[in-house]
Design a protein around this motif. Structure first.
Motif, PDB file in Angstrom:
ATOM      1  N   HIS A   1       0.927  -1.267  -0.173  1.00  0.00           N
ATOM      2  CA  HIS A   1      -0.031  -0.039   0.146  1.00  0.00           C
ATOM      3  C   HIS A   1       1.025   1.310  -0.217  1.00  0.00           C
ATOM      4  O   HIS A   1       0.606   2.199  -0.905  1.00  0.00           O
TER       5      HIS A   1
ATOM      6  N   ASN B   1      -6.725  -2.679  -7.394  1.00  0.00           N
ATOM      7  CA  ASN B   1      -6.339  -4.044  -7.232  1.00  0.00           C
ATOM      8  C   ASN B   1      -6.599  -4.894  -8.583  1.00  0.00           C
ATOM      9  O   ASN B   1      -7.561  -4.631  -9.309  1.00  0.00           O
TER      10      ASN B   1
ATOM     11  N   GLY C   1      -3.297  -7.006  -3.651  1.00  0.00           N
ATOM     12  CA  GLY C   1      -3.540  -5.884  -2.833  1.00  0.00           C
ATOM     13  C   GLY C   1      -4.500  -6.103  -1.883  1.00  0.00           C
ATOM     14  O   GLY C   1      -4.611  -7.297  -1.404  1.00  0.00           O
TER      15      GLY C   1
ATOM     16  N   VAL D   1      -2.304  -3.081  -7.973  1.00  0.00           N
ATOM     17  CA  VAL D   1      -1.575  -3.883  -7.130  1.00  0.00           C
ATOM     18  C   VAL D   1      -2.339  -5.218  -7.090  1.00  0.00           C
ATOM     19  O   VAL D   1      -3.504  -5.468  -7.275  1.00  0.00           O
TER      20      VAL D   1
ATOM     21  N   THR E   1      -5.747  -0.591  -1.067  1.00  0.00           N
ATOM     22  CA  THR E   1      -5.528  -0.291  -2.349  1.00  0.00           C
ATOM     23  C   THR E   1      -6.882  -0.801  -3.426  1.00  0.00           C
ATOM     24  O   THR E   1      -6.424  -1.007  -4.606  1.00  0.00           O
TER      25      THR E   1
END
Ligand code: AMP
Ligand code: GLY
Length: 410
Positions: free
Chosen positions: A15, A43, A35, A32, A39
């Motif tokens: 993060h 994600n 994630g 991410v 986030t």
């Protein structure tokens, strides 16, 4: 050069990496994988160890990839991305052995003269016990492979050492990670960590920090992944940092061709600093205390490591407090509704990085043992810690617990 970024991992470190990448004008999109709640808007639903899935995603979205945790490094994510012509920041599987095999790392340090605790490597428990007797039980027993930060047992008697050795080698508590062990001399001194950023030839400092591994105040109770951290470490001067980089990090990088973040876990002993461990990545929660102090553009930094970079740091202090689920570290409960994050986020000089949360609609729920990393920034460590705790006091859920002394115990 791709201008989209894929960050691999799902913790507070990832993060913080996403938060810092977002400040770069050079980056178009951030993803991410997989994630967490913090986030959610970035994600991609791909697990950190699904290297094939990550390759497909990075190809499709033209990403520059940054790897957070050690797991994918151990699987050779960097080798596989590179084979596919994809740009990725991190060490190869071989280079990552500085973290993924403790016996390899110890032999490596010995071979190039990096000061570290005296040690022997064993596969046989009775020989290991003999060695522990010889050191009067004042030893540290380490499973060779990755054990989620739990494979290190610090002993104070022959009895404890014997139990630790038998549990890893004979009872196979850590499975294959404990087929081999390192038994080493227990060092005395104060601990700290130094992150460095490396390009196979040189290393430059990427922040110092101190983490708090034990679950309870005054460094008591079992070890955890980390209950908090502060940066910079109060026991390292900038001269110490320069010296450690020159004498330990640069030789290690040259001898292993290491590219990526190299983390040096250090013990400052009365015979000078010694390396306790290497990690082939940034620390968690150290990153949540280090990145808020970095003024330089992270994307530019990571994409220019090969050609040489210099970093600009804020001279503030940062202190990160981990808020954890009931039962962490043994048996964390998940699924509890978290309240107060929005109130804390409105506070000045405060960041709330998610470590183990899930977002459902506008609500956040706990989804891991370490749930939130709350970072305060201040002119001094005590101001940073005060701010972090002011943030922590606004957030709650059923059974939440955290240490009350992050930034005050040395
Ligand atoms: P490691 O994962 O190897 O860094 O070990 C985890 C923790 O165990 C360290 O942060 C230290 O607190 C402790 N430790 C590891 N090796 C030693 C050593 N040789 N002497 C004293 N403490 C150690
Ligand atoms: N906080 C220690 C680590 O990330 O290994």
């Amino acid at each position: 050069m791709p201008t989209n970024v894929l960050i691999v991992g799902s913790g507070g470190r990832e993060h913080a990496l996403a938060w810092k990448m977002r400040q770069s004008d050079l980056v178009d999109s951030i993803y991410v994988a997989p994630g967490n709640g913090g986030t959610a808007e970035f994600n991609a639903p791909i697990k950190a160890d699904d290297v094939t899935g990550l390759i497909e995603f990075a190809k499709k979205h033209h990403c520059f990839t940054v790897v957070g945790p050690e797991g994918p490094l151990a699987l050779g994510i960097v080798d596989r991305f590179t084979e596919q012509g994809l740009e990725i920041f991190g060490p190869t599987k071989k280079e990552a052995m500085l973290e993924t095999s403790k016996s390899y790392a110890k032999e490596f340090m010995k071979s190039i003269g990096i000061p570290t605790a005296d040690f022997e490597v064993f596969e046989d428990s009775s020989q290991a016990i003999n060695y522990a007797h010889w050191l009067n039980g004042e030893v540290v027993v380490k499973a060779d492979g990755l054990a989620g930060g739990k494979g290190v047992i610090v002993c104070s008697s022959v009895n404890e050492a014997e139990q630790a050795i038998r549990s890893i080698l004979d009872q196979q508590t850590f499975g294959d990670a404990g087929k081999k062990i390192v038994v080493e001399e227990k060092l005395r001194g104060t601990e700290c960590s130094l992150m460095t950023i490396c390009n196979g030839k040189s290393a430059i400092p990427f922040g110092t920090a101190k983490d708090h591994k034990r679950v309870f105040d005054n460094d008591s109770g079992p070890n955890t992944g980390g209950m908090g951290a502060f940066s910079p470490a109060e026991n390292l001067t900038s001269k110490d940092v320069t010296d450690i980089v020159k004498r330990f990090a640069v030789p290690a990088v040259r001898a292993s061709n290491f590219r990526g973040f190299l983390y040096l876990g250090l013990m400052l002993t009365d015979k000078g600093p010694k390396v306790l461990e290497f990690n082939a990545r940034l620390g968690d929660p150290e990153t949540q205390a280090i990145l808020p102090r970095l003024k330089s553009d992270l994307f530019e930094t990571l994409t220019h490591v090969e050609s040489g970079i210099s970093l600009d740091w804020d001279d503030s202090s940062a202190c990160t407090v981990l808020m954890c689920s009931e039962g962490y570290p043994q048996n964390p409960r998940t699924g509890d509704l978290i309240t107060g994050i929005d109130t804390a986020e409105k506070m000045q000089n405060l960041m709330v990085f998610h470590s183990g949360t899930q977002r459902r609609g506008d609500d956040y729920f706990t989804s891991g043992g370490r749930v939130l990393s709350v970072t305060g920034i201040g002119r001094s460590l005590s101001e940073a810690a005060q701010r972090a705790y002011a943030g922590v006091s606004k957030i709650s859920w059923k059974g939440e617990h955290h240490r009350k002394d992050i930034g005050t115990v040395k």
